[in-house]
Write a protein that holds these residues in place. Structure first.
Motif, mmCIF file in Angstrom:
data_model
loop_
_atom_site.group_PDB
_atom_site.id
_atom_site.type_symbol
_atom_site.label_atom_id
_atom_site.label_comp_id
_atom_site.label_asym_id
_atom_site.label_seq_id
_atom_site.Cartn_x
_atom_site.Cartn_y
_atom_site.Cartn_z
ATOM 1 N N ALA A 132 0.253 -4.855 -5.778
ATOM 2 C CA ALA A 132 -0.597 -3.776 -5.279
ATOM 3 C C ALA A 132 -1.615 -4.316 -4.286
ATOM 4 N N ASP A 133 -1.905 -3.521 -3.290
ATOM 5 C CA ASP A 133 -2.910 -3.862 -2.298
ATOM 6 C C ASP A 133 -4.279 -3.501 -2.874
ATOM 7 N N ILE A 134 -4.977 -4.500 -3.431
ATOM 8 C CA ILE A 134 -6.246 -4.272 -4.127
ATOM 9 C C ILE A 134 -7.307 -3.715 -3.168
ATOM 10 N N GLU A 135 -7.327 -4.197 -1.949
ATOM 11 C CA GLU A 135 -8.287 -3.680 -0.969
ATOM 12 C C GLU A 135 -8.067 -2.190 -0.751
ATOM 13 N N TYR A 136 -6.789 -1.795 -0.628
ATOM 14 C CA TYR A 136 -6.451 -0.375 -0.466
ATOM 15 C C TYR A 136 -6.856 0.409 -1.719
ATOM 16 N N MET A 137 -6.530 -0.133 -2.884
ATOM 17 C CA MET A 137 -6.829 0.567 -4.138
ATOM 18 C C MET A 137 -8.330 0.774 -4.344
ATOM 19 N N SER A 138 -9.132 -0.179 -3.885
ATOM 20 C CA SER A 138 -10.583 -0.066 -4.070
ATOM 21 C C SER A 138 -11.198 1.020 -3.193
ATOM 22 N N SER A 139 -10.427 1.509 -2.226
ATOM 23 C CA SER A 139 -10.965 2.510 -1.312
ATOM 24 C C SER A 139 -10.495 3.936 -1.626
ATOM 25 N N ASN A 167 0.858 -1.177 0.000
ATOM 26 C CA ASN A 167 0.000 0.000 0.000
ATOM 27 C C ASN A 167 0.903 1.238 0.000
ATOM 28 N N LEU A 168 0.317 2.401 0.096
ATOM 29 C CA LEU A 168 1.105 3.641 0.041
ATOM 30 C C LEU A 168 2.086 3.740 1.205
ATOM 31 N N ASP A 169 1.696 3.262 2.372
ATOM 32 C CA ASP A 169 2.595 3.303 3.533
ATOM 33 C C ASP A 169 3.850 2.453 3.299
ATOM 34 N N VAL A 170 3.669 1.278 2.718
ATOM 35 C CA VAL A 170 4.822 0.405 2.421
ATOM 36 C C VAL A 170 5.753 1.111 1.437
ATOM 37 N N MET A 171 5.179 1.704 0.409
ATOM 38 C CA MET A 171 6.012 2.378 -0.598
ATOM 39 C C MET A 171 6.736 3.579 -0.006
ATOM 40 N N ASN A 172 6.063 4.330 0.853
ATOM 41 C CA ASN A 172 6.726 5.467 1.500
ATOM 42 C C ASN A 172 7.886 4.996 2.373
#
Length: 118
Positions: A63-70, A27-32
């Protein structure tokens, strides 16, 4: 920091994506966290970097699909660009980066493995 586990042994740094419950999806936190960590590793005394996923099932499901769907379109663009930034940083590191693929490497997880030197 919390999604990346970092272990050092002499001049070797191992980065473990620590989201086993999500197949180590990013998710974005992992990438940061990756960006911050890679910025520091560019300048430190380590000689080799190993990237792996936590647990026996997945290197990274991408990609974290659950995160992307939100998230909405603006956030999705930011998310995609941040993912590219992580991969570009790995590719451009002047130290060898090894992908220790320990299970599924799907989508962006496959891209992560391919960004590594070995």
């Amino acid at each position: 920091m919390g999604y990346l586990k970092v272990e050092r042994e002499e001049e070797i740094v191992q980065i473990t994506i620590n989201r086993q419950d999500k197949l180590n999806a990013m998710n974005l936190d992992v990438m940061n966290e990756f960006i911050t960590l890679l910025d520091g590793l560019e300048k430190d005394s380590s000689k080799v970097i190993i990237i792996t996923g936590d647990g026996p099932k997945a290197f990274s499901a991408g990609a974290d699909i659950e995160y992307m769907s939100s998230i909405g379109p603006t956030e999705a663009e930011k998310y995609a660009l941040r993912g590219h930034e992580v991969l570009n940083k790995i590719e451009k590191l002047e130290k060898p980066v090894i992908a220790a693929v320990n299970g599924y490497a799907l989508g962006g997880g496959c891209e992560l493995a391919l960004a590594c030197d070995i």
